[in-house]
Each structure stands twice: as C-alpha cells, then as structure tokens.
Design a protein around this motif. Structure first.
Motif, PDB file in Angstrom:
ATOM      1  N   TYR A  24       0.450  -1.645   0.112  1.00 23.52           N
ATOM      2  CA  TYR A  24      -0.230   0.078   0.212  1.00 23.52           C
ATOM      3  C   TYR A  24       1.062   1.217   0.028  1.00 23.52           C
ATOM      4  O   TYR A  24       2.205   1.113   0.731  1.00 23.52           O
ATOM      5  CB  TYR A  24      -0.861  -0.317   1.573  1.00 23.52           C
ATOM      6  N   LEU A  64      -9.448  -4.934   4.253  1.00 22.55           N
ATOM      7  CA  LEU A  64      -8.769  -5.348   2.934  1.00 22.55           C
ATOM      8  C   LEU A  64      -7.280  -6.677   3.233  1.00 22.55           C
ATOM      9  O   LEU A  64      -7.228  -7.239   1.992  1.00 22.55           O
ATOM     10  CB  LEU A  64      -7.702  -4.691   2.179  1.00 22.55           C
ATOM     11  N   LEU A  69      -5.911  -7.426  -4.436  1.00 18.10           N
ATOM     12  CA  LEU A  69      -6.189  -6.820  -5.575  1.00 18.10           C
ATOM     13  C   LEU A  69      -5.353  -6.619  -6.380  1.00 18.10           C
ATOM     14  O   LEU A  69      -5.852  -6.163  -6.613  1.00 18.10           O
ATOM     15  CB  LEU A  69      -5.411  -5.360  -4.229  1.00 18.10           C
ATOM     16  N   THR A  70      -4.082  -7.144  -5.822  1.00 18.65           N
ATOM     17  CA  THR A  70      -3.425  -7.253  -7.681  1.00 18.65           C
ATOM     18  C   THR A  70      -2.527  -8.719  -7.039  1.00 18.65           C
ATOM     19  O   THR A  70      -3.038  -9.512  -6.640  1.00 18.65           O
ATOM     20  CB  THR A  70      -2.150  -6.566  -7.674  1.00 18.65           C
ATOM     21  N   LEU A  75      -0.158  -1.489  -6.533  1.00 16.44           N
ATOM     22  CA  LEU A  75      -1.715  -0.951  -6.841  1.00 16.44           C
ATOM     23  C   LEU A  75      -0.929  -0.419  -7.726  1.00 16.44           C
ATOM     24  O   LEU A  75      -0.345   0.499  -8.197  1.00 16.44           O
ATOM     25  CB  LEU A  75      -1.801  -0.356  -5.754  1.00 16.44           C
ATOM     26  N   GLN A  79      -5.976   1.607  -8.099  1.00 13.23           N
ATOM     27  CA  GLN A  79      -6.430   1.327  -7.788  1.00 13.23           C
ATOM     28  C   GLN A  79      -5.397   2.089  -6.128  1.00 13.23           C
ATOM     29  O   GLN A  79      -6.497   2.048  -4.749  1.00 13.23           O
ATOM     30  CB  GLN A  79      -5.778   0.177  -6.899  1.00 13.23           C
ATOM     31  N   TYR A  83      -7.581   3.952  -2.788  1.00 13.93           N
ATOM     32  CA  TYR A  83      -7.277   3.303  -1.455  1.00 13.93           C
ATOM     33  C   TYR A  83      -7.065   4.227  -0.448  1.00 13.93           C
ATOM     34  O   TYR A  83      -7.283   4.996   0.547  1.00 13.93           O
ATOM     35  CB  TYR A  83      -5.754   3.153  -1.446  1.00 13.93           C
ATOM     36  N   LEU A 133     -12.381   0.403  -4.630  1.00 16.88           N
ATOM     37  CA  LEU A 133     -10.978  -0.322  -4.574  1.00 16.88           C
ATOM     38  C   LEU A 133     -11.604  -2.139  -4.385  1.00 16.88           C
ATOM     39  O   LEU A 133     -10.508  -3.029  -5.222  1.00 16.88           O
ATOM     40  CB  LEU A 133      -9.927  -0.067  -2.579  1.00 16.88           C
ATOM     41  N   GLN A 134     -12.217  -2.557  -3.705  1.00 16.02           N
ATOM     42  CA  GLN A 134     -12.294  -3.778  -3.740  1.00 16.02           C
ATOM     43  C   GLN A 134     -13.221  -4.965  -5.342  1.00 16.02           C
ATOM     44  O   GLN A 134     -12.818  -5.996  -5.384  1.00 16.02           O
ATOM     45  CB  GLN A 134     -13.477  -4.406  -2.871  1.00 16.02           C
ATOM     46  N   SER A 137     -10.210  -5.897  -7.980  1.00 15.66           N
ATOM     47  CA  SER A 137      -9.715  -7.750  -7.507  1.00 15.66           C
ATOM     48  C   SER A 137      -9.841  -8.077  -8.838  1.00 15.66           C
ATOM     49  O   SER A 137     -10.495  -8.374  -9.156  1.00 15.66           O
ATOM     50  CB  SER A 137      -9.969  -7.842  -6.051  1.00 15.66           C
TER      51      SER A 137
END
Length: 145
Positions: A24, A64, A69-70, A75, A79, A83, A133-134, A137
């Motif tokens: 992050y 999260l 996410l990746t 990110l 994203q 975030y 953001l979710q 995914s």
C-alpha cells in the motif's frame, strides 16, 4: 487557503510521510491537509494528523486483509486513488470526532450535530472508496450460467 477562508500554513514545512507497507502507498499529512480541508486548528498538529492517518490506515488495511487486489504487484494508479480516498476519508471522520470533544458547552449542540453529519459523510466516503477498491480485485468475477 482552506475552506474557511483562512490562509493555510506552509504545507511543506509541516509535511510528515506515513510509510506504507510496500504494497500500500505512503500517506502524507500535507496532502491530507490540502485535499481534505483539515481545520487550521489541527493542521499544525503533525503528531495528531499522523495518529489519525495511522489509525485509518490500519482499519482500511484490516478491511482489505482478505482481498487480493493484485497478483503481488504494486497497486495501479486507480487502486491507489481509491485506497488513498478510503484512508484519508476515514482519517477525516476520526478528526471530526476529535473536534466534538473540544467544543464549548454553549455551542456544543449545534456543532455536535454538524460534526456528526460530517462524520457520517466522511465515513460513507471511506466505505464507498473501499468498496470501489475491492471491486477492482482480479479475483472477483461473475460467472454467467
């Protein structure tokens, strides 16, 4: 200038970076002050801003925790935007709750109602950004039957 029309402090002199965890992104108190209209009374309190950002960062990271996410990559730009919005909005909500405790009794009722409304707004902004953001995914998909 901030939303109250008062000149803001020199943001570079009070900027403190809150490091990310490598996955992050890092956060910035100057960005928080400038883009989320942090009240002047808090803008010069770097330690308080860092505390609120770290608390919000921890809460969002915990939300999260189970979302991939990746595939191990950093990110992407979209994203990062979601975030940051989730974390900064949650920090703003926490900051507004702090303000409730510092008001004077004679005007506390009106100010507390306004702050509660603002708190609810910033909480919903944070939740909305988190959900956006979710939804990015790569593991979330819909299968047509």
């Amino acid at each position: 200038m901030n939303l109250s029309g008062m000149p803001q402090a020199d943001l570079q002199s009070i900027n403190v970076d809150v490091p990310g965890n490598g996955y992050y992104p890092a956060l910035s108190t100057a960005y928080f002050i400038e883009h989320y209209a942090v009240a002047q009374e808090y803008a010069s309190k770097s330690a308080l801003l860092v505390e609120k950002l770290k608390r919000a960062q921890g809460e969002i990271n915990q939300e999260l925790e189970d979302v991939q996410l990746t595939h191990g990559e950093p990110l992407n730009a979209q994203q990062v935007i979601f975030y940051n919005d989730a974390v900064y909005s949650k920090a703003k909500a926490h900051l507004l709750v702090s303000k409730l405790g510092s008001t004077h009794r004679d005007s506390a009722t009106a100010q507390s109602q306004t702050a509660i409304d603002n708190y609810a707004h910033w909480q919903s902004q944070s939740i909305n950004a988190l959900r956006l953001l979710q939804s990015l995914s790569p593991n979330l998909s819909v299968e047509l039957l």
